[in-house]
Design an enzyme around this catalytic site. Structure first.
Site, PDB file in Angstrom:
ATOM      1  N   HIS A 479       0.784  -1.230   0.000  1.00  0.00           N
ATOM      2  CA  HIS A 479       0.000   0.000   0.000  1.00  0.00           C
ATOM      3  C   HIS A 479       0.816   1.281   0.000  1.00  0.00           C
ATOM      4  CE1 HIS A 479      -3.491   2.374   0.208  1.00  0.00           C
ATOM      5  NE2 HIS A 479      -4.203   1.683   1.056  1.00  0.00           N
ATOM      6  N   TYR A 595     -14.242   5.880   8.857  1.00  0.00           N
ATOM      7  CA  TYR A 595     -13.263   6.368   7.874  1.00  0.00           C
ATOM      8  C   TYR A 595     -13.743   6.003   6.478  1.00  0.00           C
ATOM      9  CZ  TYR A 595      -8.720   6.762   5.444  1.00  0.00           C
ATOM     10  OH  TYR A 595      -7.699   7.096   4.591  1.00  0.00           O
ATOM     11  N   THR A 608      -4.818  10.706  -0.559  1.00  0.00           N
ATOM     12  CA  THR A 608      -6.165  10.538  -0.028  1.00  0.00           C
ATOM     13  C   THR A 608      -6.444  11.554   1.074  1.00  0.00           C
ATOM     14  OG1 THR A 608      -5.435   8.914   1.625  1.00  0.00           O
ATOM     15  CG2 THR A 608      -6.206   8.054  -0.502  1.00  0.00           C
TER      16      THR A 608
END
Length: 775
Positions: A479, A595, A608
């Site tokens: 990620h 979230y 993000t």
């Protein structure tokens, strides 16, 4: 012995009979073609950098200006430079150049015309670029109601955007024109934060306490912290992304498996072939085509509404990238090129060269290599069979093991082969199954891609391409280097390219290629002393403890899809977020901090921002669904009001008006300055009990999804972000399907993924009934 022979490309001996020169022409040819390919890539990148630097102007316009200026001066005897050409042709440095080469007066004028033309072209390019940047700063188009139509200002904006983006852009053409992420004021962020927690506070006293903390922070140390952040926002391309990558990802010491990496699933309703090696070969080739499009910058940048570009920076590290473990922090290493992939099959590792004599291997040629790998009956060594578990445990343990056993000798050579590969291909020894009548098979499919056995994925690579024994496929991605939309774009591309451009013959074998037999793969060699084997065995136990604790459920909701949501004039994303809030309230009996990921790629190097779906409006609607005194009309009004509020919050996050990234950066600065802030400490320690994310689709544009509705991927998912919380990923797969990936931990008494899945489906059905009755 063949490997030893290939290791020596050139040698010579001096004897009493003279000098004897021996060389391997094949190896020298490989070295030569590799060098040619490298310099060709450098030249292409240099040319593309020039094109990107002057976009939306072009090199063709430079030629036109040079011809026009020269023609005006010599043919029409008009001075378009207001005296510059005459002055430059008779003064320094033109005079010196003319004396040096003894050029005629006409040549001096031509040189002056060229200099003037280039100056005009550069000035025009800069004006166009900064005009485009000013246009991209405007975000009013996002907030306009689709029903009322665009305002006059937006119509003017659209006109100028179309004028400046009429030229076909390269992948990185818009990077220089993208605006920087704006830094909000502390007061605005505090106000938005207090609004976001109002529905989460247990009582009025708790809310007042947090309000007091926030105001003390705003009126106190925040002013000093904000000044430093303002300075950073001036010189950094993005004031968030570098710290976010370092402190959230690379400094995390927890295992990547489950806690960080995410996965993606194949198309479920279309299985092009049952041959594992054939499917793998086509997908590998499709990946390499995508990489070539990135290298040549021929991949189309993603545009919103065909006008507004998204930042393409994250594509750069999609291939040839690995995460290197460290004691305190990891680091991302990206290699400019890689001419091989690594295949993990039956716990053995193979290096596969993907180029031969300067050209990319075709699918049938890759297929033949993979066939030989699968047919290899040799056994994995003790230690080798569970080797990849080192990437599944905590980062400190892996870093220490890497330094001790993999920093020298053949272990380092083989580890370098893995880390420098374009990506890792995993030929799994199990079937990836899907059956609408047996949901557990889809659950097992997702679990296999997320963590496998705990020792059959190389979690440090940017991504692993995973192909099951029956031809179904998936991926597992690290990620830190990028966010899910980049992998989703690649995944959608290769699935579409496999179907639309490659295909299979009547026997399910690769259709594209010839009868050429490429060189066989090279099995990587390792040394496993007993102490290392014992360490790996200990890591396997640690990984298994993580694996067995994962509770992952995948559901396919087919009652309705985005068509019904749009018919009722609500945002599909907001609609599903309201369903998740209703489901969570029914699951736990309360609201919790939620979230939702929102992208900020409208800005340079954006990643993000957090959207907080729990609002006063969403809580009021959820509670109304359990309040018998509320009429259906009131519930519908509350639902649409909550959806509109959520959509505005999502738009604010996309435009840099979020909450959490700003507070996160202020916290980082406070740590550097050793300033203690009770407010920041409390905000950033609040657990996200529900983490949600939408998987995007439709980016590749190779297939008409309306024409081929069964070719939509089932999306992907990730592990739970809290020990007593849920991780939920979803994809709106066409007009009548929504896939949900729900994860939690079995060790928690507060969560149950199957129970939450049932609550999601119940909530969606209740919402349909509510809106259907109204219509």
């Amino acid at each position: 012995m063949a490997e030893a022979h290939q290791a020596v490309a050139f040698s010579f001996q001096i004897t009493h009979e003279g000098v004897h020169i021996n060389y391997d022409t094949e190896i020298l040819n490989i070295v030569w073609t590799s060098g040619v390919r490298s310099y060709r890539k450098r030249f292409t990148r240099s040319l593309n950098n020039i094109k990107n630097g002057v976009f939306p102007s072009s090199l063709e316009f430079l030629a036109a200006i040079l011809v026009l200026v020269t023609a005006c001066h010599f043919v029409f005897e008009i001075d378009p430079s207001f005296g510059f050409i005459s002055f430059a042709s008779s003064h320094f440095p033109i005079t010196s150049i003319v004396k040096l080469f003894d050029l005629a007066d006409s040549a001096r004028s031509i040189i002056a015309c060229f200099i003037y033309g280039i100056c005009v072209w550069v000035a025009k390019a800069m004006v166009m670029k900064y005009t485009l940047r000013c246009l991209l700063i405007y975000k009013g188009w996002m907030y306009e109601s689709h029903g009322s139509g665009p305002s006059l200002l937006s119509q003017i904006w659209v006109f100028f955007m179309k004028m400046l983006t009429i030229k076909k852009p390269l992948l990185y053409s818009y990077q220089g024109a993208l605006p920087r992420l704006p830094l909000p004021s502390v007061s605005d962020t505090i106000d938005r934060y207090l609004m976001s927690i109002r529905a989460l506070c247990e009582n009025e006293e708790d809310y007042q306490r947090k309000t007091k903390l926030a105001h003390e922070f705003r009126d106190g140390v925040a002013k000093r912290l904000q000044k430093y952040l303002i300075f950073k926002s001036w010189w950094a391309s993005n004031y968030v992304s570098d710290w976010w990558e370092e402190y959230v990802y690379l400094r995390s010491r927890s295992p990547l498996m489950i806690n960080s990496n995410f996965y993606g699933i194949d198309t479920l309703f279309v299985v092009p072939t049952s041959s594992q090696t054939s499917r793998a070969a086509n997908l590998v080739y499709s990946c390499l085509i995508f990489r070539r499009l990135i290298d040549r910058q021929e991949l189309k940048p993603i545009m919103i509404q065909g006008l507004v570009p998204l930042c393409s920076w994250q594509y750069e590290r999609l291939f040839n990238t690995t995460r290197i473990p460290g004691i305190e922090t990891d680091k991302l290493v990206h290699y400019s090129d890689s001419q091989h992939i690594v295949v993990l099959c039956k716990n053995k590792y193979y290096k596969v060269n993907i180029y031969f004599k300067g050209r990319l291997l075709l699918p049938r040629e890759i297929e033949s290599i993979l066939d030989k790998i699968v047919a290899d009956e040799s056994q994995a060594l003790r230690g080798e069979e569970h080797l990849s578990v080192v990437t599944a445990v905590d980062r400190v343990s892996w870093s220490q093991t890497r330094e001790r056993y993999f920093s020298r000798g053949i272990n380092k050579t083989s580890l370098d082969a893995i880390e420098k590969s374009a990506f890792v291909l995993v030929l799994d020894d199990v079937d990836f199954e899907f059956d609408e009548k047996d949901p557990t098979k889809l659950d097992n499919y997702g679990q296999t891609l997320l963590h496998g056995s705990g020792y059959d994925r190389w979690y440090d690579k940017s991504f692993d391409l995973i192909v099951g024994r029956n031809g179904r496929a998936g991926f597992n991605a690290e990620h830190s280097w990028a966010d899910a939309p980049i992998m989703a774009h690649l995944w959608e591309f290769i699935l579409a390219y496999d179907f639309a451009n490659l295909g299979y013959d009547e026997n399910g074998r690769c259709r594209v290629g010839n009868g050429f037999q490429p060189p066989a793969a090279t099995r990587l060699k390792w040394e496993f002393p007993e102490e290392l084997c014992q360490t790996i065995d200990k890591y396997v136990i640690m990984a298994q403890e993580l694996v067995v604790d994962v509770d992952l459920k995948l559901i396919m909701f087919q009652e309705y899809g985005k068509g019904f949501m749009k018919k009722n004039r609500v945002s599909p994303d907001a609609y599903i977020q309201m369903a998740l809030q209703l489901a969570y309230f029914r699951d736990s009996g309360k609201f919790s901090l939620t979230y939702e990921a929102s992208m900020t790629r409208l800005f340079r190097e954006g990643r993000t921002e957090t959207v907080r779906p729990v609002t006063i409006e969403s809580a009021a609607w959820v509670q109304s669904m359990h309040d018998q005194t509320k009429t259906k009309e009131e519930r519908i009004a509350l639902l649409k009001h909550a959806c509109n509020k959520h959509q505005v919050g999502y738009q604010n996050a996309m435009c840099g008006k979020g909450i959490d990234r700003h507070l996160f950066c202020l916290y980082v600065i406070s740590k550097y300055l050793e300033i203690d802030s009770p407010f920041l400490k409390e905000v950033l320690s609040e657990p996200w009990k529900l983490s949600t994310s939408q998987t995007p689709h439709g980016q590749a544009g190779l297939l008409d999804l309306k024409k081929y509705p069964k070719h939509v991927s089932a999306g992907g998912g990730f592990g739970p972000v809290a020990d007593d919380g849920y991780g939920v990923s979803y994809i709106i797969a066409g007009e009548d399907k929504i896939f949900f990936h729900i994860s939690s931990k079995k060790s928690s008494n507060a969560t149950d993924s199957l129970r939450f899945a049932k609550n999601i489906m119940r909530s969606l059905n209740d919402m349909r009934e509510l809106l259907t009755v109204a219509s």
